[in-house]
Design an enzyme around this catalytic site. Structure first.
Site, PDB file in Angstrom:
ATOM      1  N   ASN A 142     -12.983  -2.922   2.911  1.00  0.00           N
ATOM      2  CA  ASN A 142     -13.809  -1.925   2.980  1.00  0.00           C
ATOM      3  C   ASN A 142     -14.777  -1.927   1.905  1.00  0.00           C
ATOM      4  O   ASN A 142     -14.648  -2.164   0.597  1.00  0.00           O
ATOM      5  CB  ASN A 142     -13.141  -0.580   2.922  1.00  0.00           C
ATOM      6  CG  ASN A 142     -12.114  -0.185   4.055  1.00  0.00           C
ATOM      7  OD1 ASN A 142     -12.277  -1.009   5.114  1.00  0.00           O
ATOM      8  ND2 ASN A 142     -11.038   0.155   3.918  1.00  0.00           N
TER       9      ASN A 142
ATOM     10  N   VAL B 163     -11.120   2.917  -3.507  1.00  0.00           N
ATOM     11  CA  VAL B 163     -10.891   2.599  -4.950  1.00  0.00           C
ATOM     12  C   VAL B 163     -11.792   1.408  -5.188  1.00  0.00           C
ATOM     13  O   VAL B 163     -11.891   0.329  -4.451  1.00  0.00           O
ATOM     14  CB  VAL B 163      -9.370   1.972  -4.905  1.00  0.00           C
ATOM     15  CG1 VAL B 163      -9.120   1.434  -6.403  1.00  0.00           C
ATOM     16  CG2 VAL B 163      -8.236   2.922  -4.773  1.00  0.00           C
TER      17      VAL B 163
ATOM     18  N   HIS C 133      -7.026  -5.708   2.393  1.00  0.00           N
ATOM     19  CA  HIS C 133      -5.801  -5.077   3.025  1.00  0.00           C
ATOM     20  C   HIS C 133      -5.232  -6.260   4.010  1.00  0.00           C
ATOM     21  O   HIS C 133      -5.948  -6.835   4.774  1.00  0.00           O
ATOM     22  CB  HIS C 133      -6.458  -4.116   4.021  1.00  0.00           C
ATOM     23  CG  HIS C 133      -6.728  -2.803   3.102  1.00  0.00           C
ATOM     24  ND1 HIS C 133      -6.104  -1.575   2.996  1.00  0.00           N
ATOM     25  CD2 HIS C 133      -8.226  -2.693   2.783  1.00  0.00           C
ATOM     26  CE1 HIS C 133      -6.923  -0.706   2.476  1.00  0.00           C
ATOM     27  NE2 HIS C 133      -8.080  -1.209   2.134  1.00  0.00           N
TER      28      HIS C 133
ATOM     29  N   ASP D 120       0.691  -1.266   0.058  1.00  0.00           N
ATOM     30  CA  ASP D 120      -0.002  -0.023  -0.016  1.00  0.00           C
ATOM     31  C   ASP D 120       0.850   1.340   0.124  1.00  0.00           C
ATOM     32  O   ASP D 120       1.851   1.137   0.519  1.00  0.00           O
ATOM     33  CB  ASP D 120      -0.952  -0.009   1.316  1.00  0.00           C
ATOM     34  CG  ASP D 120      -1.860   1.260   1.165  1.00  0.00           C
ATOM     35  OD1 ASP D 120      -3.291   0.547   0.898  1.00  0.00           O
ATOM     36  OD2 ASP D 120      -1.841   2.150   1.164  1.00  0.00           O
ATOM     37  N   ILE D 121       0.559   2.179  -0.865  1.00  0.00           N
ATOM     38  CA  ILE D 121       1.350   3.634  -0.949  1.00  0.00           C
ATOM     39  C   ILE D 121       1.203   4.448   0.299  1.00  0.00           C
ATOM     40  O   ILE D 121       2.027   4.989   0.730  1.00  0.00           O
ATOM     41  CB  ILE D 121       0.756   4.285  -2.196  1.00  0.00           C
ATOM     42  CG1 ILE D 121       1.671   5.414  -2.840  1.00  0.00           C
ATOM     43  CG2 ILE D 121      -0.517   5.283  -1.675  1.00  0.00           C
ATOM     44  CD1 ILE D 121       1.529   5.890  -3.916  1.00  0.00           C
TER      45      ILE D 121
ATOM     46  N   HIS E 107     -10.282  -5.106  -2.879  1.00  0.00           N
ATOM     47  CA  HIS E 107      -8.731  -5.445  -2.393  1.00  0.00           C
ATOM     48  C   HIS E 107      -9.039  -5.896  -0.950  1.00  0.00           C
ATOM     49  O   HIS E 107      -9.738  -5.342  -0.226  1.00  0.00           O
ATOM     50  CB  HIS E 107      -8.027  -4.204  -2.677  1.00  0.00           C
ATOM     51  CG  HIS E 107      -8.604  -2.750  -2.158  1.00  0.00           C
ATOM     52  ND1 HIS E 107      -9.531  -2.046  -2.885  1.00  0.00           N
ATOM     53  CD2 HIS E 107      -8.497  -2.203  -0.900  1.00  0.00           C
ATOM     54  CE1 HIS E 107      -9.908  -1.149  -2.312  1.00  0.00           C
ATOM     55  NE2 HIS E 107      -9.476  -1.226  -1.285  1.00  0.00           N
TER      56      HIS E 107
HETATM   57  P1  5GP Z   1      -9.756   1.652   0.525  1.00  0.00           P
HETATM   58  O1  5GP Z   1      -9.758   3.022   0.935  1.00  0.00           O
HETATM   59  O2  5GP Z   1     -10.474   1.635  -0.953  1.00  0.00           O
HETATM   60  O3  5GP Z   1     -10.259   0.288   1.247  1.00  0.00           O
HETATM   61  O4  5GP Z   1      -8.152   1.449   0.045  1.00  0.00           O
HETATM   62  C1  5GP Z   1      -7.719   1.849  -0.920  1.00  0.00           C
HETATM   63  C2  5GP Z   1      -5.986   1.807  -0.542  1.00  0.00           C
HETATM   64  O5  5GP Z   1      -5.375   2.077  -1.843  1.00  0.00           O
HETATM   65  C3  5GP Z   1      -5.678   2.755   0.402  1.00  0.00           C
HETATM   66  O6  5GP Z   1      -5.160   1.970   1.560  1.00  0.00           O
HETATM   67  C4  5GP Z   1      -4.618   3.536  -0.460  1.00  0.00           C
HETATM   68  O7  5GP Z   1      -3.343   3.793   0.268  1.00  0.00           O
HETATM   69  C5  5GP Z   1      -4.166   2.440  -1.649  1.00  0.00           C
HETATM   70  N1  5GP Z   1      -3.660   3.130  -2.872  1.00  0.00           N
HETATM   71  C6  5GP Z   1      -4.370   4.320  -3.278  1.00  0.00           C
HETATM   72  N2  5GP Z   1      -3.610   4.730  -4.527  1.00  0.00           N
HETATM   73  C7  5GP Z   1      -2.655   3.629  -4.680  1.00  0.00           C
HETATM   74  C8  5GP Z   1      -1.604   3.679  -5.597  1.00  0.00           C
HETATM   75  O8  5GP Z   1      -1.369   4.475  -6.542  1.00  0.00           O
HETATM   76  N3  5GP Z   1      -0.507   2.887  -5.079  1.00  0.00           N
HETATM   77  C9  5GP Z   1      -0.528   1.863  -4.017  1.00  0.00           C
HETATM   78  N4  5GP Z   1       0.287   0.871  -4.064  1.00  0.00           N
HETATM   79  N5  5GP Z   1      -1.548   1.949  -3.193  1.00  0.00           N
HETATM   80  C10 5GP Z   1      -2.623   2.884  -3.535  1.00  0.00           C
END
Ligand code: 5GP
Length: 122
Positions: free
Chosen positions: A88, A97, A103, A31-32, A101
Site C-alpha cells: 500500500n 506504517v 503484505h 501481521d498483528i 512492507h
Molecule cells: P499498511 O496499512 O501500512 O499497508 O499495513 C500496516 C500493517 O502493519 C497492518 O496490516 C497492521 O495490522 C500491521 N501492524 C501495525 N502495527 C503492528 C505491530 O505492532 N506489529 C505487527 N506485527 N504488525 C503491525
C-alpha cells in the site's frame, strides 16, 4: 527519511513480533491484525518510507523482498494454490506504517478488486 519507525523497533527487538524470516537485509513477521489465514509482512531493515521512495539505488532490496515472499509462500504450503502480495502507498493506498512492507496473504481464495466500502463511496 526517518531512521526510526514502528517496524525498525521490531527489527531491533524493542517491540515483540512473531518473526518468521530474517537475513542481513530483510525481516518478515506475522501481521498483528491478520486479514487472511496467513498474513505476514516482509520489510527491508533499512527505512524506505513509501513505494514513492523506491529508486534505482535501493531497488535491489525491494526485489529481494519478493524473493523472500515467494520463499515464505512455498514454506507455508500455499505457493501453488496462490496468494496475494500487496504494498500500500500513502493515504489512498491505505498505508498506515511509513516503512515499506510487502503484505503476504494466503490460505484462502481472495476476491478482486479489493476495494473497501470507503473506496466505493469515493
Ligand atoms: P499498511 O496499512 O501500512 O499497508 O499495513 C500496516 C500493517 O502493519 C497492518 O496490516 C497492521 O495490522 C500491521 N501492524 C501495525 N502495527 C503492528 C505491530 O505492532 N506489529 C505487527 N506485527 N504488525 C503491525
Amino acid at each position: 527519511m526517518s531512521s526510526e519507525t514502528l517496524f525498525t523497533k521490531i527489527v531491533n527487538r524493542e517491540i515483540p513480533a512473531d518473526i518468521i524470516y530474517e537475513d542481513d537485509l530483510l525481516l518478515a513477521f506475522k501481521d498483528i491484525n491478520p486479514q487472511a489465514p496467513f498474513h505476514a509482512l516482509v520489510i527491508p531493515k533499512q527505512v524506505i518510507a513509501t513505494a514513492n521512495d523506491i529508486t534505482a539505488e535501493n531497488s535491489d532490496v525491494v526485489g529481494k523482498m519478493y524473493v523472500a515472499a515467494a520463499k515464505i509462500a512455498k514454506q507455508e504450503g500455499f505457493a501453488d494454490d496462490g496468494y496475494r502480495l500487496v504494498m500500500n502507498c500513502n493515504e489512498h493506498g491505505g498505508q498506515t506504517v511509513y516503512h515499506i512492507h510487502l503484505h503476504v496473504l494466503g490460505g484462502k481464495p481472495m476476491g478482486w478488486p479489493p476495494y473497501t466500502d470507503k473506496a466505493k463511496k469515493a
